[in-house]
Design a protein around this motif. Structure first.
Motif, PDB file in Angstrom:
ATOM      1  N   ARG A  23       8.881  -0.479   3.679  1.00 39.72           N
ATOM      2  CA  ARG A  23       8.600  -1.794   4.277  1.00 39.72           C
ATOM      3  C   ARG A  23       7.992  -1.565   5.652  1.00 39.72           C
ATOM      4  NH1 ARG A  23      13.633  -5.321   4.682  1.00 39.72           N
ATOM      5  NH2 ARG A  23      14.248  -3.517   5.935  1.00 39.72           N
ATOM      6  N   LEU A  36      -4.507  -1.690   1.621  1.00 42.58           N
ATOM      7  CA  LEU A  36      -4.328  -1.853   0.183  1.00 42.58           C
ATOM      8  C   LEU A  36      -4.104  -0.490  -0.479  1.00 42.58           C
ATOM      9  CD1 LEU A  36      -7.084  -4.526  -0.496  1.00 42.58           C
ATOM     10  CD2 LEU A  36      -4.611  -4.898  -0.345  1.00 42.58           C
ATOM     11  N   ALA A  39      -0.610   0.466   0.223  1.00 46.98           N
ATOM     12  CA  ALA A  39       0.296  -0.331  -0.611  1.00 46.98           C
ATOM     13  C   ALA A  39       0.369   0.233  -2.020  1.00 46.98           C
ATOM     14  CB  ALA A  39      -0.163  -1.791  -0.636  1.00 46.98           C
ATOM     15  N   THR A  44       4.937  -1.579   1.661  1.00 49.85           N
ATOM     16  CA  THR A  44       5.133  -3.015   1.463  1.00 49.85           C
ATOM     17  C   THR A  44       5.023  -3.712   2.811  1.00 49.85           C
ATOM     18  OG1 THR A  44       6.646  -2.628  -0.388  1.00 49.85           O
ATOM     19  CG2 THR A  44       6.671  -4.819   0.625  1.00 49.85           C
ATOM     20  N   PRO A  45       3.924  -4.417   3.077  1.00 49.91           N
ATOM     21  CA  PRO A  45       3.792  -5.095   4.368  1.00 49.91           C
ATOM     22  C   PRO A  45       4.812  -6.215   4.536  1.00 49.91           C
ATOM     23  CG  PRO A  45       1.641  -4.821   3.337  1.00 49.91           C
ATOM     24  CD  PRO A  45       2.676  -4.480   2.296  1.00 49.91           C
ATOM     25  N   LEU A  46       5.453  -6.238   5.703  1.00 52.95           N
ATOM     26  CA  LEU A  46       6.372  -7.317   6.061  1.00 52.95           C
ATOM     27  C   LEU A  46       5.732  -8.311   7.012  1.00 52.95           C
ATOM     28  CD1 LEU A  46       9.760  -5.474   6.691  1.00 52.95           C
ATOM     29  CD2 LEU A  46       8.975  -6.606   4.610  1.00 52.95           C
ATOM     30  N   LEU A  64      -5.700  -9.373   3.007  1.00 54.62           N
ATOM     31  CA  LEU A  64      -4.259  -9.089   2.941  1.00 54.62           C
ATOM     32  C   LEU A  64      -3.485 -10.352   2.587  1.00 54.62           C
ATOM     33  CD1 LEU A  64      -3.729  -6.669   5.963  1.00 54.62           C
ATOM     34  CD2 LEU A  64      -4.311  -6.140   3.590  1.00 54.62           C
ATOM     35  N   LEU A  65      -3.896 -11.487   3.120  1.00 58.37           N
ATOM     36  CA  LEU A  65      -3.219 -12.740   2.789  1.00 58.37           C
ATOM     37  C   LEU A  65      -3.488 -13.142   1.338  1.00 58.37           C
ATOM     38  CD1 LEU A  65      -3.813 -14.794   6.060  1.00 58.37           C
ATOM     39  CD2 LEU A  65      -1.681 -13.742   5.268  1.00 58.37           C
ATOM     40  N   ARG A  67      -3.692 -10.981  -1.056  1.00 57.39           N
ATOM     41  CA  ARG A  67      -2.798 -10.102  -1.831  1.00 57.39           C
ATOM     42  C   ARG A  67      -1.337 -10.499  -1.642  1.00 57.39           C
ATOM     43  NH1 ARG A  67      -2.831  -4.449  -3.234  1.00 57.39           N
ATOM     44  NH2 ARG A  67      -0.793  -3.988  -4.130  1.00 57.39           N
ATOM     45  N   TRP A  68      -0.983 -10.892  -0.392  1.00 59.48           N
ATOM     46  CA  TRP A  68       0.410 -11.240  -0.082  1.00 59.48           C
ATOM     47  C   TRP A  68       0.442 -12.616   0.584  1.00 59.48           C
ATOM     48  CZ3 TRP A  68      -1.322  -6.187   1.293  1.00 59.48           C
ATOM     49  CH2 TRP A  68      -0.802  -5.165   0.494  1.00 59.48           C
ATOM     50  N   PRO A  69       0.331 -13.685  -0.180  1.00 59.32           N
ATOM     51  CA  PRO A  69       0.392 -15.027   0.427  1.00 59.32           C
ATOM     52  C   PRO A  69       1.714 -15.222   1.165  1.00 59.32           C
ATOM     53  CG  PRO A  69      -0.351 -15.135  -1.852  1.00 59.32           C
ATOM     54  CD  PRO A  69       0.121 -13.725  -1.631  1.00 59.32           C
ATOM     55  N   LEU A  71       2.387 -13.850   4.047  1.00 58.59           N
ATOM     56  CA  LEU A  71       2.635 -12.734   4.963  1.00 58.59           C
ATOM     57  C   LEU A  71       2.517 -13.232   6.402  1.00 58.59           C
ATOM     58  CD1 LEU A  71       2.990  -9.573   5.098  1.00 58.59           C
ATOM     59  CD2 LEU A  71       0.485  -9.468   5.289  1.00 58.59           C
TER      60      LEU A  71
END
Length: 254
Positions: A23, A36, A39, A44-46, A64-65, A67-69, A71
């Motif tokens: 994390r 990416l 990842a 795992t981006p926090l 990035l957003l 991929r990980w809404p 974040l």
């Protein structure tokens, strides 16, 4: 906890600070690709931390957003950073998981530049480099010097994680300014050895920068006298010394 610079573009670093489970905090992702890729290898981006608005520091955020809404994206209060979820400034604390980062306002390179300090690390963006500092695109010499003073006051064992691999070029200029500095000669050799092995020269302990970086040594006779000789004026005031030093660096060719 481990810190890792992800190379991007010609000389940028995207910083990741991760725990044992992967994390991580992501700092200044100008390009989404390296993040990416990390990842895919288990990171795992926090949260994302942004120091300033320049595209090579924020350009990867939309991907990035995607991929990980959701974040979290922490950024200075600057409308030129469109994807922030939280606007932060001086005296703010950024919580990410079990971590807490102090926000330090460091105008000079840009008017809204900030740095993040926590857990023994300083993410300085383009304000403080190893053996150098950022150009003043929007700030004044007095602002930039005050910003560097704030960073110089942090614990000397703080690890400086800056936004670019400029150390070798900065060393050439620093040696021109302060050729008799033994700590600088040691740091330059370390940098040359690291780059010869294709290794990052960062992070670097703040203590090393305090001993060797001329932009943190404007109070010393060696730097003051070098600036006076080069500029042809008696530079006694620290702001004048810094301004002369920065002008000198702006026109320097190794």
């Amino acid at each position: 906890m481990r810190v890792q610079p992800l190379p991007a573009f010609d000389d940028n670093y995207i910083w990741t600070l991760a725990d044992d489970s992967g994390r991580a905090v992501i700092v200044d992702p100008g390009d989404a690709g390296p993040v990416l890729g990390a990842a895919d290898a288990g990171l795992t981006p926090l949260a994302v931390l942004l120091t300033h608005h320049h595209a090579d520091h924020i350009g990867g955020v939309p991907a990035l957003l995607a991929r990980w809404p959701g974040l979290p994206v922490y950024a200075p209060d600057d409308p030129r950073i469109p994807h922030a979820t939280a606007r932060i400034g001086a005296a703010s604390t950024v919580p990410v998981g079990d971590w807490r980062f102090e926000v330090i306002e460091v105008p000079g390179h840009t008017r809204s530049h900030i740095a993040f300090h926590g857990h023994g690390h300083l993410f300085s963006g383009d304000t403080l480099f190893s053996l150098g500092c950022g150009r003043m695109f929007e700030g004044t010499p007095a602002q930039m010097l005050a910003s560097l003073d704030r960073l110089a006051a942090l614990p000397p064992d703080t690890l400086v994680c800056c936004g670019h691999e400029y150390s070798r070029a900065n060393a050439a200029f620093a040696r021109t300014v302060d050729p008799d500095n033994a700590a600088l000669r040691r740091r330059e050799q370390e940098i040359l050895d690291m780059r010869s092995a294709s290794r990052p020269t960062l992070p670097v302990a703040l203590a090393s920068e305090l001993d060797a970086n001329p932009f943190l040594r404007t109070h010393t006779a060696a730097v003051r006298e070098a600036v006076a000789r080069h500029g042809g004026f008696d530079a006694q005031d620290r702001v004048a010394v810094f301004a002369g030093l920065r002008r000198w660096k702006d026109g320097f060719v190794a």
